[in-house]
Scaffold this motif. Structure first.
Motif, PDB file in Angstrom:
ATOM      1  N   VAL A   1       1.174  -0.568 -11.160  1.00 48.57           N
ATOM      2  CA  VAL A   1       0.995   0.757 -10.568  1.00 48.57           C
ATOM      3  C   VAL A   1      -0.230   1.402 -11.200  1.00 48.57           C
ATOM      4  O   VAL A   1      -0.335   1.537 -12.406  1.00 48.57           O
ATOM      5  N   ASP A   2      -1.161   1.770 -10.371  1.00 50.28           N
ATOM      6  CA  ASP A   2      -2.394   2.435 -10.771  1.00 50.28           C
ATOM      7  C   ASP A   2      -2.069   3.884 -11.122  1.00 50.28           C
ATOM      8  O   ASP A   2      -1.174   4.479 -10.530  1.00 50.28           O
TER       9      ASP A   2
ATOM     10  N   ALA B   1       4.498  -5.697  -9.524  1.00 55.01           N
ATOM     11  CA  ALA B   1       3.361  -4.961  -8.976  1.00 55.01           C
ATOM     12  C   ALA B   1       2.897  -3.946  -9.998  1.00 55.01           C
ATOM     13  O   ALA B   1       3.693  -3.238 -10.599  1.00 55.01           O
TER      14      ALA B   1
ATOM     15  N   TYR C   1      -1.451   4.198  -6.636  1.00 56.99           N
ATOM     16  CA  TYR C   1      -1.572   2.999  -5.824  1.00 56.99           C
ATOM     17  C   TYR C   1      -0.825   1.852  -6.485  1.00 56.99           C
ATOM     18  O   TYR C   1      -0.711   1.788  -7.698  1.00 56.99           O
ATOM     19  N   LYS C   2      -0.318   0.930  -5.704  1.00 56.45           N
ATOM     20  CA  LYS C   2       0.233  -0.318  -6.236  1.00 56.45           C
ATOM     21  C   LYS C   2      -0.844  -1.374  -6.026  1.00 56.45           C
ATOM     22  O   LYS C   2      -1.459  -1.432  -4.976  1.00 56.45           O
TER      23      LYS C   2
ATOM     24  N   VAL D   1      -1.784  -5.217  -5.643  1.00 58.07           N
ATOM     25  CA  VAL D   1      -1.220  -6.520  -5.310  1.00 58.07           C
ATOM     26  C   VAL D   1      -2.371  -7.531  -5.298  1.00 58.07           C
ATOM     27  O   VAL D   1      -3.523  -7.169  -5.131  1.00 58.07           O
TER      28      VAL D   1
END
Length: 152
Positions: free
Chosen positions: A24-25, A22, A29-30, A32
């Motif tokens: 990560v922003d 995943a 945020y993650k 998907v």
């Protein structure tokens, strides 16, 4: 990203069932991704647009609902606003009554009782709505039912 960096992404993932980590922003945020067939995507996109949502927001709402997070629909939001407005009006009326009572040294008990009853009704409606919205256990169960129903 060039192909030479790809092996580093998968160092901790077994070869069998290898999947992309995943992302990560920077804002926490993650990110998907979801793979849909063309017909699934088109139908999903049409439904999202009909509801006034972007595809991203529709997926986010679904994921959050499944996880038990709070999502408030327009009707619930309107009900909360109506109740809040009503409680505000009752509070203003009681302030007016207090001002009149201190000026005239009398209290209009009929009016006071009417406002007290209205407040009780509005507060009960607010309490019931909040209990339903904030029942995390029920939301998670509803989300699980959505998932279980989709795999049957």
């Amino acid at each position: 990203m060039t192909a030479e960096y790809l092996p580093d992404l998968f160092d901790n993932v077994s070869r069998r069932g290898r999947r992309r980590a995943a992302v990560v922003d920077p804002s926490g945020y993650k990110i998907v991704s979801v793979r849909l067939r063309l017909a699934e995507f088109e139908s999903f996109s049409e439904q999202s647009q009909a509801a006034g949502l972007t595809n991203n927001m529709a997926l986010r709402i679904a994921a959050r609902r499944i996880a038990g997070f709070l999502e408030i629909d327009a009707e619930t939001r309107q009900n909360l606003q109506r109740i809040t407005d009503s409680i505000g009006q009752i509070a203003e009326a009681l302030i007016d009554m207090r001002r009149f009572a201190s000026r005239d040294d009398t209290v209009d008990m009929v009016r006071f009782e009417r406002h007290r009853q209205q407040f009780g009704q509005e507060f009960a409606a607010l309490d019931a709505l909040l209990r339903t919205m904030l029942n995390v256990s029920r939301r998670r169960q509803d989300g699980r039912r959505l998932l279980q129903g989709s795999v049957r």
